[in-house]
Design a protein around this motif. Structure first.
Motif, PDB file in Angstrom:
ATOM      1  N   ALA A  43     101.792 135.253  45.447  1.00 43.49           N
ATOM      2  CA  ALA A  43     101.325 136.516  46.014  1.00 43.49           C
ATOM      3  C   ALA A  43     101.453 136.464  47.529  1.00 43.49           C
ATOM      4  O   ALA A  43     101.512 135.377  48.121  1.00 43.49           O
ATOM      5  CB  ALA A  43      99.866 136.754  45.627  1.00 43.49           C
ATOM      6  N   ALA A  44     101.500 137.628  48.149  1.00 40.96           N
ATOM      7  CA  ALA A  44     101.460 137.675  49.607  1.00 40.96           C
ATOM      8  C   ALA A  44     100.091 137.183  50.057  1.00 40.96           C
ATOM      9  O   ALA A  44      99.081 137.531  49.458  1.00 40.96           O
ATOM     10  CB  ALA A  44     101.709 139.097  50.089  1.00 40.96           C
ATOM     11  N   TRP A  45     100.054 136.337  51.085  1.00 31.44           N
ATOM     12  CA  TRP A  45      98.785 135.811  51.565  1.00 31.44           C
ATOM     13  C   TRP A  45      98.213 136.759  52.612  1.00 31.44           C
ATOM     14  O   TRP A  45      98.812 137.008  53.652  1.00 31.44           O
ATOM     15  CB  TRP A  45      98.943 134.416  52.151  1.00 31.44           C
ATOM     16  N   ASN A  46      97.042 137.285  52.306  1.00 32.07           N
ATOM     17  CA  ASN A  46      96.318 138.160  53.213  1.00 32.07           C
ATOM     18  C   ASN A  46      94.862 137.723  53.165  1.00 32.07           C
ATOM     19  O   ASN A  46      94.185 137.966  52.167  1.00 32.07           O
ATOM     20  CB  ASN A  46      96.467 139.622  52.784  1.00 32.07           C
ATOM     21  N   PRO A  47      94.362 137.073  54.219  1.00 37.88           N
ATOM     22  CA  PRO A  47      92.975 136.604  54.195  1.00 37.88           C
ATOM     23  C   PRO A  47      91.956 137.713  53.974  1.00 37.88           C
ATOM     24  O   PRO A  47      90.838 137.457  53.557  1.00 37.88           O
ATOM     25  CB  PRO A  47      92.784 135.953  55.569  1.00 37.88           C
ATOM     26  N   GLY A  48      92.350 138.967  54.226  1.00 34.28           N
ATOM     27  CA  GLY A  48      91.441 140.082  54.030  1.00 34.28           C
ATOM     28  C   GLY A  48      91.449 140.643  52.620  1.00 34.28           C
ATOM     29  O   GLY A  48      90.664 141.534  52.302  1.00 34.28           O
ATOM     30  N   ASP A  49      92.322 140.137  51.746  1.00 36.55           N
ATOM     31  CA  ASP A  49      92.388 140.617  50.356  1.00 36.55           C
ATOM     32  C   ASP A  49      91.200 140.049  49.593  1.00 36.55           C
ATOM     33  O   ASP A  49      91.126 138.850  49.328  1.00 36.55           O
ATOM     34  CB  ASP A  49      93.699 140.187  49.716  1.00 36.55           C
ATOM     35  N   ALA A  50      90.271 140.912  49.217  1.00 36.55           N
ATOM     36  CA  ALA A  50      89.028 140.462  48.581  1.00 36.55           C
ATOM     37  C   ALA A  50      89.261 139.776  47.245  1.00 36.55           C
ATOM     38  O   ALA A  50      88.594 138.792  46.930  1.00 36.55           O
ATOM     39  CB  ALA A  50      88.073 141.635  48.411  1.00 36.55           C
ATOM     40  N   VAL A  51      90.204 140.265  46.445  1.00 38.68           N
ATOM     41  CA  VAL A  51      90.414 139.664  45.125  1.00 38.68           C
ATOM     42  C   VAL A  51      91.031 138.276  45.261  1.00 38.68           C
ATOM     43  O   VAL A  51      90.536 137.302  44.693  1.00 38.68           O
ATOM     44  CB  VAL A  51      91.276 140.577  44.220  1.00 38.68           C
ATOM     45  N   ASN A  93      91.414 136.282  48.131  1.00 39.14           N
ATOM     46  CA  ASN A  93      90.694 135.339  48.990  1.00 39.14           C
ATOM     47  C   ASN A  93      89.283 135.058  48.497  1.00 39.14           C
ATOM     48  O   ASN A  93      88.853 133.913  48.442  1.00 39.14           O
ATOM     49  CB  ASN A  93      90.658 135.849  50.429  1.00 39.14           C
ATOM     50  N   THR A  94      88.554 136.092  48.104  1.00 40.77           N
ATOM     51  CA  THR A  94      87.160 135.896  47.727  1.00 40.77           C
ATOM     52  C   THR A  94      87.005 135.380  46.305  1.00 40.77           C
ATOM     53  O   THR A  94      86.212 134.483  46.058  1.00 40.77           O
ATOM     54  CB  THR A  94      86.366 137.209  47.889  1.00 40.77           C
ATOM     55  N   LEU A  95      87.775 135.920  45.356  1.00 35.83           N
ATOM     56  CA  LEU A  95      87.622 135.480  43.960  1.00 35.83           C
ATOM     57  C   LEU A  95      88.545 134.318  43.613  1.00 35.83           C
ATOM     58  O   LEU A  95      88.091 133.240  43.241  1.00 35.83           O
ATOM     59  CB  LEU A  95      87.889 136.650  43.004  1.00 35.83           C
ATOM     60  N   ILE A  96      89.852 134.549  43.715  1.00 33.41           N
ATOM     61  CA  ILE A  96      90.840 133.564  43.243  1.00 33.41           C
ATOM     62  C   ILE A  96      90.733 132.252  44.025  1.00 33.41           C
ATOM     63  O   ILE A  96      90.646 131.170  43.436  1.00 33.41           O
ATOM     64  CB  ILE A  96      92.273 134.130  43.326  1.00 33.41           C
ATOM     65  N   ARG A  97      90.743 132.335  45.344  1.00 38.09           N
ATOM     66  CA  ARG A  97      90.690 131.116  46.168  1.00 38.09           C
ATOM     67  C   ARG A  97      89.375 130.367  45.964  1.00 38.09           C
ATOM     68  O   ARG A  97      89.356 129.147  45.849  1.00 38.09           O
ATOM     69  CB  ARG A  97      90.875 131.486  47.635  1.00 38.09           C
ATOM     70  N   THR A  98      88.278 131.095  45.899  1.00 35.04           N
ATOM     71  CA  THR A  98      86.972 130.465  45.681  1.00 35.04           C
ATOM     72  C   THR A  98      86.903 129.822  44.297  1.00 35.04           C
ATOM     73  O   THR A  98      86.377 128.715  44.141  1.00 35.04           O
ATOM     74  CB  THR A  98      85.847 131.498  45.859  1.00 35.04           C
ATOM     75  N   ASP A  99      87.445 130.499  43.274  1.00 35.88           N
ATOM     76  CA  ASP A  99      87.485 129.923  41.921  1.00 35.88           C
ATOM     77  C   ASP A  99      88.270 128.619  41.904  1.00 35.88           C
ATOM     78  O   ASP A  99      87.872 127.639  41.275  1.00 35.88           O
ATOM     79  CB  ASP A  99      88.122 130.894  40.929  1.00 35.88           C
ATOM     80  N   ALA A 100      89.415 128.601  42.594  1.00 36.33           N
ATOM     81  CA  ALA A 100      90.250 127.393  42.618  1.00 36.33           C
ATOM     82  C   ALA A 100      89.516 126.247  43.307  1.00 36.33           C
ATOM     83  O   ALA A 100      89.602 125.096  42.867  1.00 36.33           O
ATOM     84  CB  ALA A 100      91.576 127.677  43.311  1.00 36.33           C
ATOM     85  N   ALA A 101      88.792 126.556  44.368  1.00 41.73           N
ATOM     86  CA  ALA A 101      88.047 125.513  45.077  1.00 41.73           C
ATOM     87  C   ALA A 101      86.939 124.940  44.199  1.00 41.73           C
ATOM     88  O   ALA A 101      86.668 123.745  44.220  1.00 41.73           O
ATOM     89  CB  ALA A 101      87.462 126.076  46.367  1.00 41.73           C
ATOM     90  N   SER A 102      86.314 125.791  43.399  1.00 39.68           N
ATOM     91  CA  SER A 102      85.246 125.346  42.502  1.00 39.68           C
ATOM     92  C   SER A 102      85.811 124.580  41.311  1.00 39.68           C
ATOM     93  O   SER A 102      85.318 123.518  40.953  1.00 39.68           O
ATOM     94  CB  SER A 102      84.451 126.548  42.010  1.00 39.68           C
ATOM     95  N   GLY A 103      86.809 125.162  40.666  1.00 40.52           N
ATOM     96  CA  GLY A 103      87.409 124.541  39.475  1.00 40.52           C
ATOM     97  C   GLY A 103      86.590 124.675  38.217  1.00 40.52           C
ATOM     98  O   GLY A 103      86.950 124.141  37.171  1.00 40.52           O
ATOM     99  N   THR A 104      85.458 125.390  38.288  1.00 37.97           N
ATOM    100  CA  THR A 104      84.583 125.493  37.119  1.00 37.97           C
ATOM    101  C   THR A 104      84.279 126.933  36.706  1.00 37.97           C
ATOM    102  O   THR A 104      83.488 127.146  35.797  1.00 37.97           O
ATOM    103  CB  THR A 104      83.243 124.783  37.372  1.00 37.97           C
ATOM    104  N   VAL A 105      84.893 127.913  37.358  1.00 40.01           N
ATOM    105  CA  VAL A 105      84.582 129.316  37.074  1.00 40.01           C
ATOM    106  C   VAL A 105      85.498 129.842  35.974  1.00 40.01           C
ATOM    107  O   VAL A 105      86.716 129.841  36.110  1.00 40.01           O
ATOM    108  CB  VAL A 105      84.730 130.190  38.335  1.00 40.01           C
ATOM    109  N   ASP A 106      84.906 130.271  34.866  1.00 42.10           N
ATOM    110  CA  ASP A 106      85.647 130.946  33.797  1.00 42.10           C
ATOM    111  C   ASP A 106      85.598 132.443  34.085  1.00 42.10           C
ATOM    112  O   ASP A 106      84.519 133.005  34.294  1.00 42.10           O
ATOM    113  CB  ASP A 106      85.023 130.667  32.427  1.00 42.10           C
ATOM    114  N   ARG A 107      86.747 133.081  34.112  1.00 40.81           N
ATOM    115  CA  ARG A 107      86.848 134.495  34.462  1.00 40.81           C
ATOM    116  C   ARG A 107      87.813 135.158  33.478  1.00 40.81           C
ATOM    117  O   ARG A 107      88.780 134.543  33.040  1.00 40.81           O
ATOM    118  CB  ARG A 107      87.382 134.613  35.888  1.00 40.81           C
ATOM    119  N   THR A 108      87.555 136.415  33.138  1.00 45.94           N
ATOM    120  CA  THR A 108      88.475 137.158  32.280  1.00 45.94           C
ATOM    121  C   THR A 108      89.577 137.758  33.144  1.00 45.94           C
ATOM    122  O   THR A 108      89.300 138.368  34.182  1.00 45.94           O
ATOM    123  CB  THR A 108      87.746 138.287  31.522  1.00 45.94           C
ATOM    124  N   PHE A 109      90.812 137.570  32.715  1.00 43.10           N
ATOM    125  CA  PHE A 109      91.981 138.165  33.355  1.00 43.10           C
ATOM    126  C   PHE A 109      92.616 139.124  32.365  1.00 43.10           C
ATOM    127  O   PHE A 109      92.604 138.868  31.157  1.00 43.10           O
ATOM    128  CB  PHE A 109      92.992 137.088  33.764  1.00 43.10           C
TER     129      PHE A 109
END
Length: 165
Positions: free
Chosen positions: A88-96, A98-114
């Motif tokens: 994806a294009a990297w935009n630090p202001g993209d809420a989905v 930066n806030t969800l996907i990147r944070t989920d990857a850092a945690s490694g424990t978040v189950d989310r529906t896609f």
């Protein structure tokens, strides 16, 4: 031909992520229900990706031993949901992203529906699954648009297909 069996070239495809920092993933029954899945597939939950890679199921892999030697093979009668590596294009202001996907990857424990929606005219096929994000990387190449890549790994057999027709 039933609509879920008719995902062909010409369909427009988009990826959506369940909102909230601590989401409650959909149940197996909900993953095949249009009302549950369509509620996630809305513009505010759109993941701005360059392309949605192949999705759905692939043959499962079996590992076994023969005379003490480890072997593996594809078993065509079983199937497993496939992981998806996404750019994806990297935009630090993209809420989905930066806030969800990147944070989920850092945690490694978040189950989310896609949800992936494949649309042709008024016909929509939804493929939904519960997954975890990993391997989030930003490539800020000078002289080019910055990109990020991440992988979504499906969890168990938590996936479903449904359509609006």
């Amino acid at each position: 031909m039933a609509l879920p069996n008719k995902i062909l070239p010409g369909f427009s495809v988009a990826l959506y992520a369940q909102p909230l920092a601590n989401p409650t993933p959909l149940t197996l029954a909900q993953l095949s229900t249009v009302a549950s899945v369509a509620a996630i597939a809305v513009s505010g939950n759109l993941v701005q990706v360059e392309a949605v890679p192949a999705f759905g199921q692939d043959d499962a892999v079996a590992n076994f031993s023969v005379a003490g030697s480890r072997q593996s093979d594809k078993i065509p009668v079983q199937s497993a949901p496939t992981s998806m590596t996404i750019t994806a294009a990297w935009n630090p202001g993209d809420a989905v992203i930066n806030t969800l996907i990147r944070t989920d990857a850092a945690s490694g424990t978040v189950d989310r529906t896609f949800v992936i929606s494949a649309t042709e005219g008024a016909n929509i096929v939804y493929y939904s699954f519960v997954g975890r994000v990993s391997q989030f990387q930003v490539d800020g190449a000078p002289g080019a648009e910055s990109k990020c890549t991440f992988t979504i790994h499906p969890r168990g057999n938590l996936f479903g297909w449904c359509n609006n027709a």
